[in-house]
Design a protein around this motif. Structure first.
Motif, PDB file in Angstrom:
ATOM      1  N   GLY A  18       0.819  -1.200   0.000  1.00 34.88           N
ATOM      2  CA  GLY A  18       0.000   0.000   0.000  1.00 34.88           C
ATOM      3  C   GLY A  18       0.853   1.250   0.000  1.00 34.88           C
ATOM      4  O   GLY A  18       0.623   2.180  -0.776  1.00 34.88           O
ATOM      5  N   VAL A  19       1.877   1.265   0.871  1.00 29.34           N
ATOM      6  CA  VAL A  19       2.774   2.422   0.931  1.00 29.34           C
ATOM      7  C   VAL A  19       3.475   2.612  -0.406  1.00 29.34           C
ATOM      8  O   VAL A  19       3.543   3.724  -0.944  1.00 29.34           O
ATOM      9  CB  VAL A  19       3.814   2.236   2.076  1.00 29.34           C
ATOM     10  CG1 VAL A  19       4.995   3.165   1.889  1.00 29.34           C
ATOM     11  CG2 VAL A  19       3.158   2.474   3.423  1.00 29.34           C
ATOM     12  N   MET A  20       3.952   1.511  -0.976  1.00 35.99           N
ATOM     13  CA  MET A  20       4.681   1.604  -2.241  1.00 35.99           C
ATOM     14  C   MET A  20       3.769   2.118  -3.355  1.00 35.99           C
ATOM     15  O   MET A  20       4.133   3.015  -4.115  1.00 35.99           O
ATOM     16  CB  MET A  20       5.246   0.217  -2.586  1.00 35.99           C
ATOM     17  CG  MET A  20       6.166   0.192  -3.777  1.00 35.99           C
ATOM     18  SD  MET A  20       7.505   1.388  -3.731  1.00 35.99           S
ATOM     19  CE  MET A  20       8.610   0.676  -2.535  1.00 35.99           C
ATOM     20  N   SER A  21       2.553   1.574  -3.416  1.00 34.14           N
ATOM     21  CA  SER A  21       1.611   1.982  -4.451  1.00 34.14           C
ATOM     22  C   SER A  21       1.277   3.478  -4.319  1.00 34.14           C
ATOM     23  O   SER A  21       1.277   4.216  -5.306  1.00 34.14           O
ATOM     24  CB  SER A  21       0.341   1.135  -4.359  1.00 34.14           C
ATOM     25  OG  SER A  21      -0.616   1.564  -5.279  1.00 34.14           O
ATOM     26  N   ALA A  22       1.033   3.924  -3.085  1.00 33.25           N
ATOM     27  CA  ALA A  22       0.661   5.327  -2.859  1.00 33.25           C
ATOM     28  C   ALA A  22       1.825   6.267  -3.162  1.00 33.25           C
ATOM     29  O   ALA A  22       1.643   7.318  -3.788  1.00 33.25           O
ATOM     30  CB  ALA A  22       0.192   5.511  -1.419  1.00 33.25           C
ATOM     31  N   LEU A  23       3.032   5.888  -2.753  1.00 35.69           N
ATOM     32  CA  LEU A  23       4.196   6.757  -2.987  1.00 35.69           C
ATOM     33  C   LEU A  23       4.494   6.884  -4.479  1.00 35.69           C
ATOM     34  O   LEU A  23       4.793   7.969  -4.976  1.00 35.69           O
ATOM     35  CB  LEU A  23       5.433   6.215  -2.254  1.00 35.69           C
ATOM     36  CG  LEU A  23       5.463   6.358  -0.729  1.00 35.69           C
ATOM     37  CD1 LEU A  23       6.731   5.728  -0.162  1.00 35.69           C
ATOM     38  CD2 LEU A  23       5.373   7.809  -0.299  1.00 35.69           C
ATOM     39  N   LEU A  24       4.390   5.767  -5.198  1.00 37.81           N
ATOM     40  CA  LEU A  24       4.670   5.811  -6.636  1.00 37.81           C
ATOM     41  C   LEU A  24       3.622   6.630  -7.371  1.00 37.81           C
ATOM     42  O   LEU A  24       3.930   7.378  -8.291  1.00 37.81           O
ATOM     43  CB  LEU A  24       4.732   4.386  -7.208  1.00 37.81           C
ATOM     44  CG  LEU A  24       5.948   3.553  -6.798  1.00 37.81           C
ATOM     45  CD1 LEU A  24       5.816   2.134  -7.341  1.00 37.81           C
ATOM     46  CD2 LEU A  24       7.251   4.171  -7.266  1.00 37.81           C
ATOM     47  N   ASN A 129       4.496  -0.426   7.943  1.00 37.49           N
ATOM     48  CA  ASN A 129       4.860   0.666   7.026  1.00 37.49           C
ATOM     49  C   ASN A 129       3.776   1.729   7.003  1.00 37.49           C
ATOM     50  O   ASN A 129       2.589   1.406   6.918  1.00 37.49           O
ATOM     51  CB  ASN A 129       5.052   0.124   5.615  1.00 37.49           C
ATOM     52  CG  ASN A 129       6.342  -0.645   5.475  1.00 37.49           C
ATOM     53  OD1 ASN A 129       7.396  -0.059   5.257  1.00 37.49           O
ATOM     54  ND2 ASN A 129       6.261  -1.954   5.636  1.00 37.49           N
ATOM     55  N   ILE A 130       4.194   2.972   7.083  1.00 35.51           N
ATOM     56  CA  ILE A 130       3.241   4.083   7.050  1.00 35.51           C
ATOM     57  C   ILE A 130       3.803   5.210   6.175  1.00 35.51           C
ATOM     58  O   ILE A 130       4.971   5.185   5.795  1.00 35.51           O
ATOM     59  CB  ILE A 130       2.961   4.639   8.470  1.00 35.51           C
ATOM     60  CG1 ILE A 130       4.247   5.178   9.103  1.00 35.51           C
ATOM     61  CG2 ILE A 130       2.330   3.575   9.341  1.00 35.51           C
ATOM     62  CD1 ILE A 130       4.013   5.903  10.413  1.00 35.51           C
ATOM     63  N   ILE A 131       2.944   6.177   5.875  1.00 31.15           N
ATOM     64  CA  ILE A 131       3.394   7.370   5.149  1.00 31.15           C
ATOM     65  C   ILE A 131       3.097   8.583   6.021  1.00 31.15           C
ATOM     66  O   ILE A 131       1.984   8.727   6.537  1.00 31.15           O
ATOM     67  CB  ILE A 131       2.651   7.540   3.811  1.00 31.15           C
ATOM     68  CG1 ILE A 131       2.807   6.291   2.947  1.00 31.15           C
ATOM     69  CG2 ILE A 131       3.160   8.761   3.061  1.00 31.15           C
ATOM     70  CD1 ILE A 131       1.986   6.331   1.673  1.00 31.15           C
ATOM     71  N   VAL A 142      -0.637  10.925   9.571  1.00 33.78           N
ATOM     72  CA  VAL A 142      -0.207   9.643   9.030  1.00 33.78           C
ATOM     73  C   VAL A 142      -1.230   9.089   8.062  1.00 33.78           C
ATOM     74  O   VAL A 142      -2.420   9.031   8.372  1.00 33.78           O
ATOM     75  CB  VAL A 142      -0.028   8.611  10.179  1.00 33.78           C
ATOM     76  CG1 VAL A 142       0.480   7.290   9.620  1.00 33.78           C
ATOM     77  CG2 VAL A 142       0.894   9.138  11.249  1.00 33.78           C
ATOM     78  N   SER A 143      -0.752   8.675   6.911  1.00 34.28           N
ATOM     79  CA  SER A 143      -1.590   7.887   6.017  1.00 34.28           C
ATOM     80  C   SER A 143      -1.143   6.439   6.197  1.00 34.28           C
ATOM     81  O   SER A 143      -0.122   6.029   5.678  1.00 34.28           O
ATOM     82  CB  SER A 143      -1.389   8.340   4.574  1.00 34.28           C
ATOM     83  OG  SER A 143      -2.001   7.423   3.707  1.00 34.28           O
ATOM     84  N   ASP A 144      -1.901   5.704   7.005  1.00 32.33           N
ATOM     85  CA  ASP A 144      -1.579   4.300   7.262  1.00 32.33           C
ATOM     86  C   ASP A 144      -2.446   3.464   6.334  1.00 32.33           C
ATOM     87  O   ASP A 144      -3.662   3.454   6.471  1.00 32.33           O
ATOM     88  CB  ASP A 144      -1.857   3.956   8.730  1.00 32.33           C
ATOM     89  CG  ASP A 144      -1.344   2.574   9.088  1.00 32.33           C
ATOM     90  OD1 ASP A 144      -1.459   1.669   8.239  1.00 32.33           O
ATOM     91  OD2 ASP A 144      -0.831   2.396  10.205  1.00 32.33           O
ATOM     92  N   PRO A 145      -1.818   2.762   5.382  1.00 32.82           N
ATOM     93  CA  PRO A 145      -2.602   2.113   4.321  1.00 32.82           C
ATOM     94  C   PRO A 145      -3.640   1.117   4.822  1.00 32.82           C
ATOM     95  O   PRO A 145      -4.617   0.878   4.128  1.00 32.82           O
ATOM     96  CB  PRO A 145      -1.553   1.393   3.482  1.00 32.82           C
ATOM     97  CG  PRO A 145      -0.245   1.760   4.012  1.00 32.82           C
ATOM     98  CD  PRO A 145      -0.387   2.544   5.252  1.00 32.82           C
ATOM     99  N   VAL A 146      -3.428   0.507   5.978  1.00 31.40           N
ATOM    100  CA  VAL A 146      -4.388  -0.505   6.408  1.00 31.40           C
ATOM    101  C   VAL A 146      -5.568   0.085   7.180  1.00 31.40           C
ATOM    102  O   VAL A 146      -6.477  -0.636   7.578  1.00 31.40           O
ATOM    103  CB  VAL A 146      -3.736  -1.644   7.219  1.00 31.40           C
ATOM    104  CG1 VAL A 146      -2.752  -2.404   6.347  1.00 31.40           C
ATOM    105  CG2 VAL A 146      -3.068  -1.133   8.467  1.00 31.40           C
TER     106      VAL A 146
END
Lengths: 333, 135
Positions: A18-24, A129-131, A142-146
């Motif tokens: 989720g973090v990877m998808s959102a960051l990209l 993992n968080i953003i 925090v944008s926590d994907p879960v």
């Protein structure tokens, strides 16, 4: 604060993908969560009896945490920034700099110190993992994907979460993409990643990994009948279900997420085998769910007599049907 | 799994914290993300672990009161840890943590080490010591 306005929080099944998808996406490269998961060849099965976690052997349905952040950007050709720290104050100061410059910052944290988690899920797990998308006063946003909404965490807590010690300690890891490539050859990447997954699941040279790992676990479950105390057996089965179904797997131990990837791969490559593989992977996911339900029933009823060979047989069945899918996928070239 | 079969069991652990996301197939055969309020199977196995820790915590509590162990063991269980996890989290050798379970050793812990425990358990040093009030 600019970053908050531009960024739209997305709810994902798994933290790392989720973090990877959102960051990209923020960097202009749009890949869905299943795509990130599939392309990084993150699906796996591992049963490591010698690695104990809470007195239970490690059971995992994916590659070890950190694998995606470490390997995926390079495979994709994305220029990526990764840094770990020894100095905690420096790590927090640099985080503030990144946030002030309007960056989205990926962080590795410990679930034990993430205060916004449900209290009963705050276990010692160091690879969450968080953003971080912004800061207001003493709180980071925090944008926590879960989670399905934006969370907040106090500076002191975040500092502890970034520098938790123990297994897979985060060491303050920050990461984010710097520049996405002009073009991504999705077709080539899909083929390459499927090949990797097939190899891992069918031919890993260790008995604990892939389909062999599933059989190994099944054999071990049969042996549990020698234990007079059924409590250990109960915890053992419960532990498998937790690794498979608890938050962050998208259900069925990531099998549904991989099926979603195969579907997307089919849309890109238009190979009939991918369509069939996706459907069969969905069926396998359902089978894993039934296995989990059976284990949960045993845990709930606290039965004194547990039919372990039957459970083991069921598990082996999951492995056998998965094996056929990977064999099919071997033809993707 | 079909989208409409995604369990919505409203599990206790996640109540008030929103939903989780799952992948399921919609009526057109397309994979989509579906929010779920949880599945009972996952709740059952988590509850089993949590209950076990609750029992250990209660046992530790009565032993603290009897002077047979220190609050460190109590907090360890309260926050779902075993000895290896606590030792790893504190960056101490297991035998040292175990030694701190001894009330006599605990009473003589250096302020610095006590502060580290307090930070780790997210509480004030005074509260760790003042078990009457906290436990």
């Amino acid at each position: 604060m600019d970053s908050i306005r531009k960024f739209k929080h997305q709810h994902f099944a798994h933290c790392e993908t989720g973090v990877m998808s959102a960051l990209l996406k923020y960097q202009g490269l749009e890949l869905s969560e299943p795509m990130v998961f599939g392309l990084s060849a993150a699906i796996c099965f591992a049963y490591l009896p010698f690695l104990k976690f809470g007195n239970m052997p490690l059971v995992s349905y994916r590659m070890f945490p950190g694998h995606i952040v470490k390997k995926f950007p390079k495979r994709l050709g994305v220029e990526y920034f990764r840094k770990t720290y020894k100095d905690q104050d420096l790590a927090m100061a640099e985080l503030d700099d990144f946030v002030e410059n309007g960056r989205l910052v990926g962080l590795q944290t410990s679930a034990y110190f993430t205060t916004y988690f449900p209290p009963e899920m705050r276990f010692q797990f160091n690879a969450h993992n968080i953003i971080i998308i912004g800061k207001e006063g003493d709180e980071y946003i925090v944008s926590d994907p879960v989670f399905d909404h934006i969370e907040r965490i106090k500076t002191a807590d975040l500092k502890k979460a970034r520098f938790a010690r123990g297994l897979s300690a985060p060491n303050g890891l920050v990461h984010f993409p710097l520049k996405s490539p002009d073009a991504v050859d999705l077709k080539k990447l899909i083929k390459k990643s499927i090949k990797k997954t097939v190899h891992m699941m069918l031919y890993a040279p260790m008995p604990w990994i892939g389909i062999k790992g599933i059989s190994h676990l099944a054999r071990h479950i049969v042996k549990l009948s020698s234990k007079r105390n059924t409590k250990y057996t109960r915890h053992f089965l419960g532990n498998i279900v937790r690794m498979q179904e608890e938050i962050g797997t998208g259900g069925g131990g990531f099998r549904f997420m991989y099926a979603a990837f195969l579907q997307e791969a089919h849309n890109t490559l238009d190979l009939p085998v991918l369509k069939e593989a996706s459907e069969r992977m969905t069926a396998v996911g359902d089978r894993w769910r039934m296995f989990a339900l059976e284990c949960a029933r045993i845990v709930k009823n606290k039965e004194s007599r547990i039919d372990l060979p039957e459970i083991a047989q069921f598990l082996k069945g999951c492995g056998d049907s998965e094996k056929q899918i990977y064999r099919m996928l071997k033809t993707v070239k | 799994m079909k989208a409409k079969e995604v369990p919505q069991d409203d599990i206790k652990t996640f109540k008030g914290f929103g939903t989780k996301a799952m992948y399921a197939v919609d009526e057109n055969g397309q994979y989509t993300r579906i929010p779920t309020s949880g599945w009972e199977a996952e709740e059952v196995v988590l509850r089993d672990v949590v209950d076990d820790f609750a029992r250990l915590t209660a046992e530790a509590k009565s032993r603290v009161i009897k002077g047979e162990t220190s609050p460190i063991e109590y907090y360890m269980n309260k926050y779902f840890m075993d000895l290896p996890a606590l030792a790893a989290g504190m960056a101490l050798a297991q035998w040292r943590v175990k030694r701190h379970f001894n009330p006599k050793v605990f009473a003589k812990l250096s302020p610095k080490l006590l502060q580290r425990y307090a930070d780790f358990f997210n509480m004030d040093v005074a509260d760790i010591k003042n078990i009457e009030r906290k436990i």
